[in-house]
Design an enzyme around this catalytic site. Structure first.
Site, mmCIF file in Angstrom:
data_model
loop_
_atom_site.group_PDB
_atom_site.id
_atom_site.type_symbol
_atom_site.label_atom_id
_atom_site.label_comp_id
_atom_site.label_asym_id
_atom_site.label_seq_id
_atom_site.Cartn_x
_atom_site.Cartn_y
_atom_site.Cartn_z
ATOM 1 N N GLU A 248 -14.538 -3.844 49.782
ATOM 2 C CA GLU A 248 -15.076 -4.499 48.589
ATOM 3 C C GLU A 248 -14.366 -5.827 48.341
ATOM 4 O OE1 GLU A 248 -14.678 -2.366 44.889
ATOM 5 O OE2 GLU A 248 -16.123 -3.650 43.881
ATOM 6 N N ASN A 380 -6.263 -8.302 39.367
ATOM 7 C CA ASN A 380 -5.434 -9.220 40.158
ATOM 8 C C ASN A 380 -3.951 -8.887 40.060
ATOM 9 O OD1 ASN A 380 -7.744 -10.428 40.971
ATOM 10 N ND2 ASN A 380 -7.189 -12.496 40.327
#
Ligand SMILES: Cc1cc2nc3c(=O)[nH]c(=O)nc-3n(C[C@H](O)[C@H](O)[C@H](O)COP(=O)(O)OP(=O)(O)OC[C@H]3O[C@@H](n4cnc5c(N)ncnc54)[C@H](O)[C@@H]3O)c2cc1C
Length: 396
Positions: A248, A380
């Site tokens: 992904e 992140n």
């Protein structure tokens, strides 16, 4: 055409890119795009007819091995393909999860029966999948998930709640992570299932995302599935999930092409826009400096995506490389939108359809949507830990 230089991915990728562009010119013309944009935000990007057109050309399997009916093109050709789809904002949501995540994982871990059943259906564009990982108390720490699957009557009974299950209302199956052994160490007791979304006991509740897109809360109450719904061995889900998440992230990193398109539109706009005193914005040194930095960052971000495909081409899984590409592409898009709003002033903050909205609200939309890629596929912050531990070998 992009105002930025073409990325050289080799002659085969360049030829294939040309074919993909010709296809898009015919099947994703300006007129078709304008018609698609009449759909509400939540429905955009999803078009089963477009998916079937790609399937007819064998392009849902550009990177899949020939053994599984794919075209076995190089990872560079695959990147050229993804770049063109993203750059032209083609509606690929109906197949992306199935093609990029479920298919490759089933090739490696699925039973022969699952491979025979699902892989051809994915290649025909007839198998749309949603990802059922996140839960109210399990996002970044996914191994804390509480949904349970208990063995019963030769199959499984699933109970639990999933959150942010995007496309649950459209998908044929849910790629679901559930706990099959509550006594095992938390990573060891998880399994992956392919659950038909038509199974009794599944309730879908819509949630509106900040982007205007739709995601869902999905409840599983005594959902009965056969033994054949389990993917891989019971308790072997964690390895499958981490591998699939890397696929992904490779995909998300490739999305820098979308950012390049947004940058192109900003540059074209700045070339003709003027400030309040009528001076051309494009000749303002501050504007040129900001745009120049963004161009350099887009190029760096593209090269990170290229590095990922080079790893794949060499037969390696790009764990930390994909994390780096994902971090940079996602944060770059946020920064680009902020620069666009800063330069565009009040007109750039108006939404699509509002009178006087700059670029028909493009950057107002990007500001709201870009945060998703920073969060989705593992935030992140989590990616930075992955880069530190796996890439730099720093202690935890
Ligand atoms: C619009 C949208 C669509 C989504 N679609 C899907 C989908 O289809 N399927 C699916 O399964 N999930 C989906 N997600 C869920 C997404 O994967 C999670 O939101 C994400 O993993 C973060 O989990 P969380 O929201 O529980 O935040 P949390 O895990 O609670 O994190 C909150 C904050 O803490 C930080 N943090 C947490 N742990 C650490 C740590 N160890 N180190 C440093 N920082 C940390 C995070 O970075 C974040 O900033 C979607 C999310 C959104 C917003």
């Amino acid at each position: 055409m992009s105002v930025l230089p073409e990325l050289d991915l080799g002659p085969a990728a360049a030829t294939f890119r040309g074919e993909v562009r010709a296809f898009l010119a015919e099947h994703w013309s300006e007129r078709q795009q304008a018609m698609h944009r009449r759909n509400p935000q939540a429905e955009r990007g999803f078009d089963r007819d477009f998916t079937r057109l790609l399937a007819e050309r064998g392009w849902l399997g550009v990177s899949w091995p020939k053994r599984w009916g794919g075209q076995q093109r190089s990872a560079f050709e695959q990147l050229a393909f993804v770049e063109e789809m993203e750059y032209h904002r083609a509606p690929v949501r109906a197949h992306t999860m199935a093609v990029s995540i479920v298919g490759p994982t089933l090739m490696a871990h699925g039973s022969e029966e699952q491979q025979q059943r699902f892989l051809p259906a994915i290649l025909r564009g007839e198998h749309c999948v949603c990802l059922g990982y996140s839960e109210p108390d399990a996002g970044s720490d996914l191994a804390s998930l509480r949904s349970r699957a208990q063995s019963a009557d030769g199959g499984w009974v699933i109970d639990g709640a999933k959150l942010y299950t995007t496309m649950a209302e459209l998908a044929d199956h849910c790629w679901l992570a559930a706990r099959t052994d509550s006594d095992a160490e938390k990573h060891a007791g998880i399994s992956v299932f392919l659950v038909p979304m038509s199974t009794p006991g599944i309730t879908i509740r819509p949630m509106e995302a900040m982007s205007g897109g739709r995601t869902n809360a999905v409840f599983f109450d005594g959902v009965r599935v056969g033994a054949d719904a389990l993917v891989g061995a019971p308790g072997g889900g964690w390895a499958i999930i981490t591998e699939a998440l890397t696929f992904e992230r490779v995909m998300l990193g490739g999305r820098v092409a979308r950012v390049r398109r947004e940058l192109d539109e900003l540059i074209r706009h700045l070339a003709i826009a003027c400030d309040a005193k009528g001076a051309p914005l494009g000749s303002d040194p501050r504007v040129r400096d900001l745009v120049g930095s963004l161009v350099a960052e887009v190029e760096a971000s593209r090269l990170l995506a290229v590095r990922c495909v080079a790893e794949l081409e060499g037969g390696r899984v790009p764990h930390h490389q994909a994390a780096m590409a994902k971090i940079v592409a996602a944060e770059l898009e946020e920064r680009l939108a902020e620069v666009a709003l800063d330069l565009g002033g009040p007109a750039a903050t108006l939404a699509e359809g509002a009178p006087g909205a700059e670029l028909d609200g493009l950057f107002e939309q990007v500001v709201r949507a870009s945060v998703l890629d920073v969060i989705g596929g593992g935030t992140n912050d989590i990616q930075r830990t992955l880069v530190a531990v796996r890439g730099l070998h720093l202690p935890r």
